[in-house]
Design a protein around this motif. Structure first.
Motif, mmCIF file in Angstrom:
data_model
loop_
_atom_site.group_PDB
_atom_site.id
_atom_site.type_symbol
_atom_site.label_atom_id
_atom_site.label_comp_id
_atom_site.label_asym_id
_atom_site.label_seq_id
_atom_site.Cartn_x
_atom_site.Cartn_y
_atom_site.Cartn_z
ATOM 1 N N GLN A 77 -23.202 -15.016 40.633
ATOM 2 C CA GLN A 77 -23.421 -13.740 39.952
ATOM 3 C C GLN A 77 -22.694 -12.619 40.709
ATOM 4 O O GLN A 77 -22.151 -11.702 40.090
ATOM 5 C CB GLN A 77 -24.922 -13.432 39.848
ATOM 6 N N ILE A 80 -19.121 -12.621 39.558
ATOM 7 C CA ILE A 80 -19.021 -11.986 38.234
ATOM 8 C C ILE A 80 -19.117 -10.464 38.388
ATOM 9 O O ILE A 80 -18.288 -9.707 37.861
ATOM 10 C CB ILE A 80 -20.146 -12.493 37.293
ATOM 11 N N SER A 83 -16.036 -8.865 39.915
ATOM 12 C CA SER A 83 -14.895 -8.751 39.001
ATOM 13 C C SER A 83 -15.084 -7.563 38.055
ATOM 14 O O SER A 83 -14.133 -6.822 37.778
ATOM 15 C CB SER A 83 -14.696 -10.057 38.212
ATOM 16 N N VAL A 148 -9.943 -17.587 39.052
ATOM 17 C CA VAL A 148 -10.560 -16.253 39.060
ATOM 18 C C VAL A 148 -9.575 -15.221 39.618
ATOM 19 O O VAL A 148 -9.423 -14.124 39.073
ATOM 20 C CB VAL A 148 -11.883 -16.242 39.868
ATOM 21 N N TRP A 175 -15.714 -14.769 31.567
ATOM 22 C CA TRP A 175 -16.831 -15.482 32.200
ATOM 23 C C TRP A 175 -17.595 -16.356 31.222
ATOM 24 O O TRP A 175 -18.097 -17.412 31.581
ATOM 25 C CB TRP A 175 -17.764 -14.489 32.921
ATOM 26 N N ARG A 176 -17.692 -15.897 29.960
ATOM 27 C CA ARG A 176 -18.338 -16.718 28.929
ATOM 28 C C ARG A 176 -17.617 -18.050 28.759
ATOM 29 O O ARG A 176 -18.216 -19.092 28.573
ATOM 30 C CB ARG A 176 -18.319 -15.980 27.578
ATOM 31 N N LEU A 179 -18.129 -20.038 32.588
ATOM 32 C CA LEU A 179 -19.440 -20.419 33.148
ATOM 33 C C LEU A 179 -19.923 -21.814 32.764
ATOM 34 O O LEU A 179 -20.359 -22.572 33.638
ATOM 35 C CB LEU A 179 -20.505 -19.358 32.839
ATOM 36 N N PRO A 193 -22.785 -12.959 32.175
ATOM 37 C CA PRO A 193 -21.328 -12.760 32.185
ATOM 38 C C PRO A 193 -20.909 -11.293 32.079
ATOM 39 O O PRO A 193 -19.772 -10.956 32.396
ATOM 40 C CB PRO A 193 -20.839 -13.547 30.958
#
Lengths: 199, 199
Positions: A77, A80, A83, A148, A175-176, A179, A193
């Motif tokens: 997390q 995420i 980013s 990433v 991210w969707r 993940l 996300p």
């Protein structure tokens, strides 16, 4: 100190808008509302102002990564969140944006590499995610790091032409997609996300 | 025609090495072994040479995408192959590299956008992959387009500082991570993350 900050901001704007080579000392001192003598009190030349811009951009980037690390409940997390926070920083902060561009000027040699700073932040968080047992066993940490880093650097490059590439929606879309591949479903459900702050 | 090609190549080298603004007409004619008069016969000024570099880079990019589309057995493999071919083009061809950089010069206004060309190639191939029923049903074509465009643009940006980001190994690493997410296992086994040519 305030004059110095105003000069750094004005220089960042001039560098981002007109490129490092096209921007002049006169442009910068005028935009900052500072006399040429005032500018030279703080900076000996254009190269010195550029270094100060890069230095401040690096500090902003580091602080952003640090905040994301301390604010999230897991390292994945935090990655995420970092980013999203970097994209927001690049969208809203001209010094951060100019610092990144300066590092890519082929004729300047930068002491700092903001890409390198960001790469280290990702590297650290991926390693911690492995230690925390967050990743699916068939995911190579190195592949995740590469994807990433590449995607976020790419969004920054695309975002220079069109700010929509740096919105929370675009980051969430990345991210969707990723993940469900990188962690098992029972972990993925606890990850957001769109970032922790957006919860 | 040969002189024109030599000038385009010399200009691409000068732009990539010293930036558009720092490179001079004299540098370019000297590097090409062409007299200033010879240069002016082909190009009225530096802006005209830069346009020719961008134009040739766009043609190279389009041809690369077309070849990848016609050489692969499915659109998803064509997308993988195109990403490898573009990385190889950027690694090995100075005109392609300079053309991409010129499009990102803040003070020039380009008629072409090489990022846009590449985006359209990805868009087309993702759409065809959907039509061919290649993608898993829970994958958003838009998310896939975003991730592939961002990651490849990012690898190009990182590759400027360190060529290893544009190697087949790095591209394969990205696709190895992505493939199990975007298509079902019975399709993934028929896809080669290192590209068709490498089979």
């Amino acid at each position: 100190m305030r004059t110095r900050q105003e000069l750094i901001r004005a220089a960042a704007e001039a560098f981002a808008l007109r490129s490092y080579h096209q921007a002049t000392i006169a442009d910068i001192s005028e935009a900052a509302g500072v006399s040429p003598g005032g500018l030279h009190f703080h900076f000996t030349n254009k190269a010195a102002i550029a270094e100060a811009v890069e230095d401040e951009a690096a500090q902003l980037l580091r602080a952003t990564c640090r905040d994301a690390r301390s604010g999230a409940h897991t390292s994945l997390q935090a990655l995420i969140d970092a980013s999203h926070a970097i994209a927001a920083l690049l969208s809203g902060n001209i010094v951060a944006r100019a610092g990144l561009l300066l590092g890519q000027e082929p004729t300047r040699s930068s002491k700092l590499s903001l890409h390198q700073e960001w790469a280290e932040c990702i590297h650290l968080l991926v390693r911690r995610a492995v230690e925390e047992g967050q990743l699916s066993s068939d995911v190579s940490p190195r592949d995740l790091y590469t994807a990433v880093l590449a995607a976020t650097v790419g969004l920054e490059a695309l975002g220079r032409g069109d700010g929509r590439w740096l919105t929370p929606q675009t980051l969430a879309s990345f991210w969707r997609l990723l993940l469900p591949r990188i962690c098992p479903p029972h972990r993925a459900v606890h990850l957001n996300p769109t970032g922790t702050a957006a919860r």
